[in-house]
Design a protein around this motif. Sequence first.
Motif, PDB file in Angstrom:
ATOM      1  N   ILE A   1       0.840  -1.206   0.000  1.00  0.00           N
ATOM      2  CA  ILE A   1       0.000   0.000   0.000  1.00  0.00           C
ATOM      3  C   ILE A   1       0.869   1.249   0.000  1.00  0.00           C
ATOM      4  O   ILE A   1       0.610   2.208  -0.749  1.00  0.00           O
ATOM      5  N   THR A   2       1.918   1.265   0.840  1.00  0.00           N
ATOM      6  CA  THR A   2       2.774   2.446   0.874  1.00  0.00           C
ATOM      7  C   THR A   2       3.507   2.627  -0.455  1.00  0.00           C
ATOM      8  O   THR A   2       3.672   3.758  -0.944  1.00  0.00           O
ATOM      9  N   ARG A   3       3.954   1.503  -1.070  1.00  0.00           N
ATOM     10  CA  ARG A   3       4.640   1.612  -2.368  1.00  0.00           C
ATOM     11  C   ARG A   3       3.693   2.128  -3.451  1.00  0.00           C
ATOM     12  O   ARG A   3       4.045   3.008  -4.253  1.00  0.00           O
ATOM     13  N   LEU A   4       2.481   1.593  -3.466  1.00  0.00           N
ATOM     14  CA  LEU A   4       1.501   2.050  -4.458  1.00  0.00           C
ATOM     15  C   LEU A   4       1.168   3.521  -4.264  1.00  0.00           C
ATOM     16  O   LEU A   4       1.014   4.278  -5.244  1.00  0.00           O
ATOM     17  N   ALA A   5       1.048   3.958  -3.002  1.00  0.00           N
ATOM     18  CA  ALA A   5       0.735   5.367  -2.736  1.00  0.00           C
ATOM     19  C   ALA A   5       1.873   6.273  -3.200  1.00  0.00           C
ATOM     20  O   ALA A   5       1.638   7.345  -3.789  1.00  0.00           O
ATOM     21  N   ALA A   6       3.122   5.845  -2.924  1.00  0.00           N
ATOM     22  CA  ALA A   6       4.268   6.654  -3.346  1.00  0.00           C
ATOM     23  C   ALA A   6       4.297   6.790  -4.864  1.00  0.00           C
ATOM     24  O   ALA A   6       4.576   7.875  -5.406  1.00  0.00           O
TER      25      ALA A   6
ATOM     26  N   CYS B   1       0.516   8.480   5.891  1.00  0.00           N
ATOM     27  CA  CYS B   1       1.044   9.810   5.573  1.00  0.00           C
ATOM     28  C   CYS B   1       1.876   9.840   4.299  1.00  0.00           C
ATOM     29  O   CYS B   1       2.488   8.844   3.908  1.00  0.00           O
ATOM     30  N   LEU B   2       1.921  11.050   3.710  1.00  0.00           N
ATOM     31  CA  LEU B   2       2.791  11.375   2.594  1.00  0.00           C
ATOM     32  C   LEU B   2       3.645  12.579   3.004  1.00  0.00           C
ATOM     33  O   LEU B   2       3.146  13.512   3.636  1.00  0.00           O
ATOM     34  N   VAL B   3       4.927  12.563   2.628  1.00  0.00           N
ATOM     35  CA  VAL B   3       5.840  13.655   2.971  1.00  0.00           C
ATOM     36  C   VAL B   3       6.698  13.968   1.749  1.00  0.00           C
ATOM     37  O   VAL B   3       7.164  13.059   1.042  1.00  0.00           O
ATOM     38  N   ASP B   4       6.948  15.281   1.519  1.00  0.00           N
ATOM     39  CA  ASP B   4       7.810  15.693   0.420  1.00  0.00           C
ATOM     40  C   ASP B   4       8.676  16.854   0.891  1.00  0.00           C
ATOM     41  O   ASP B   4       8.343  17.548   1.868  1.00  0.00           O
TER      42      ASP B   4
ATOM     43  N   LEU C   1      -5.800   6.802  11.363  1.00  0.00           N
ATOM     44  CA  LEU C   1      -6.213   5.402  11.204  1.00  0.00           C
ATOM     45  C   LEU C   1      -6.914   4.930  12.477  1.00  0.00           C
ATOM     46  O   LEU C   1      -6.397   5.128  13.582  1.00  0.00           O
ATOM     47  N   ALA C   2      -8.072   4.336  12.299  1.00  0.00           N
ATOM     48  CA  ALA C   2      -8.829   3.817  13.440  1.00  0.00           C
ATOM     49  C   ALA C   2      -8.512   2.345  13.636  1.00  0.00           C
ATOM     50  O   ALA C   2      -8.389   1.578  12.682  1.00  0.00           O
ATOM     51  N   GLY C   3      -8.376   1.966  14.907  1.00  0.00           N
ATOM     52  CA  GLY C   3      -8.148   0.563  15.244  1.00  0.00           C
ATOM     53  C   GLY C   3      -9.448  -0.214  15.279  1.00  0.00           C
ATOM     54  O   GLY C   3     -10.524   0.306  14.961  1.00  0.00           O
TER      55      GLY C   3
ATOM     56  N   ALA D   1      -5.803   5.130   2.875  1.00  0.00           N
ATOM     57  CA  ALA D   1      -5.883   4.930   4.328  1.00  0.00           C
ATOM     58  C   ALA D   1      -6.941   3.889   4.683  1.00  0.00           C
ATOM     59  O   ALA D   1      -6.761   3.087   5.613  1.00  0.00           O
ATOM     60  N   ALA D   2      -8.035   3.890   3.907  1.00  0.00           N
ATOM     61  CA  ALA D   2      -9.091   2.895   4.159  1.00  0.00           C
ATOM     62  C   ALA D   2      -8.571   1.483   3.900  1.00  0.00           C
ATOM     63  O   ALA D   2      -8.960   0.527   4.593  1.00  0.00           O
ATOM     64  N   LEU D   3      -7.691   1.335   2.897  1.00  0.00           N
ATOM     65  CA  LEU D   3      -7.089   0.019   2.644  1.00  0.00           C
ATOM     66  C   LEU D   3      -6.236  -0.426   3.833  1.00  0.00           C
ATOM     67  O   LEU D   3      -6.236  -1.598   4.213  1.00  0.00           O
TER      68      LEU D   3
END
Length: 366
Positions: free
Chosen positions: A44-49, A140-143, A128-130, A161-163
């Motif tokens: 998920i993080t790789r796809l988002a990036a 998060c995203l950071v640049d 994110l909710a538990g 985030a929902a994923l």
Amino acid sequence: MLAYPAWPEAPPLPLDPVREAERLEDLRTLKLLDTHPEYRFDRITRLAAEFFQIPTAYIAFIDSHRQWFKSRVGLCHTENARDMSFCQYTIHRNEPFIIPDASLHPVARSHPLVVGEPYVRFYAGVPLAGPRGQKIGTFCLVDTVPREFSDEDVTSLVAFAALVERELNLGEIIQTQHELLNTRQQLVETQEKLNREFSDAAKYVRLMLPPPLSGEEMIDWQFHPCTHLGGDGLGYRRINDDQLAFYVLDVTGHGLGSALLAVTALELLRNPVAQIDFSQPAEVIDRLNGTFQMKDHAGKFFSVWYGVYSRSARTVTYANAGHPPALLLTRREGALPLSKTAAGASVLGILPEIHAPETTIAFSPT
């Protein structure tokens, strides 16, 4: 209770001790802190990036004093101090926290990572909710360059985030399923053990039943056990050369309690030194009633049919305490008529005293 971030111009955060304890409990229930990387989060993080064409994306959990990264792209370290994170503010929101240019933001502009290396400029985080609804972390995203973030971009970020939340809750479901399967296996093993113990108990009860009798008097019986261990029993004993006592009893209910009471009663009737006149059915029933009052035996009561056969008199004298009437089959003028014996008195163990009348049946010489 106030938590103070570790850089100038950042306002303190009010923390309710009760809600914070609930939030941390929700986080730790996941059992994900300090665990190895997992493909289900890393993809998920790789796809988002790739989707946002951004150098840094991460999934962070906010612990009591640290921010720990479960999955990260573009970060080398695995954690940092909670009071140095932007995410400590994100988890207090119900919506995304977007900072297009941190150098211009009143909270972020004095942060050490904004005024110094790596010169963070853009931040976008979604709480994110538990499993129990507490805000336990962020996506998060950071640049290092300012970015404009459109409504469509926010919608896409929330979808990513929902994923992550789906995977968090899926992990909880999987863990629950494993626990249920383990519990089921334990129940199966316990049931198998109980079945073996009940089987052993049933064998023991069966061993209490006497073998068929042959000779001048013949006694035979058929024992058909039910699916549950019960409190049925029968027996007979020679009183003297002339008299033979025989009896059948039935303890209420099923299970070990009923079986144990039946075995105890059978042992009394078999005991050669018992101070009972076994030739007197009414006396035997009176003694059983006094010995096995239900208040002293876990609320169990039972019925019994007890008879004595006299060889010389060719009679059977019996007393019945709550048992179904015995069936009588006699030869008479070449026929074999079937009849019932008389009904009995109250079952044993309920009343302190009962009256079980004796009845004598005479048999013809032929």
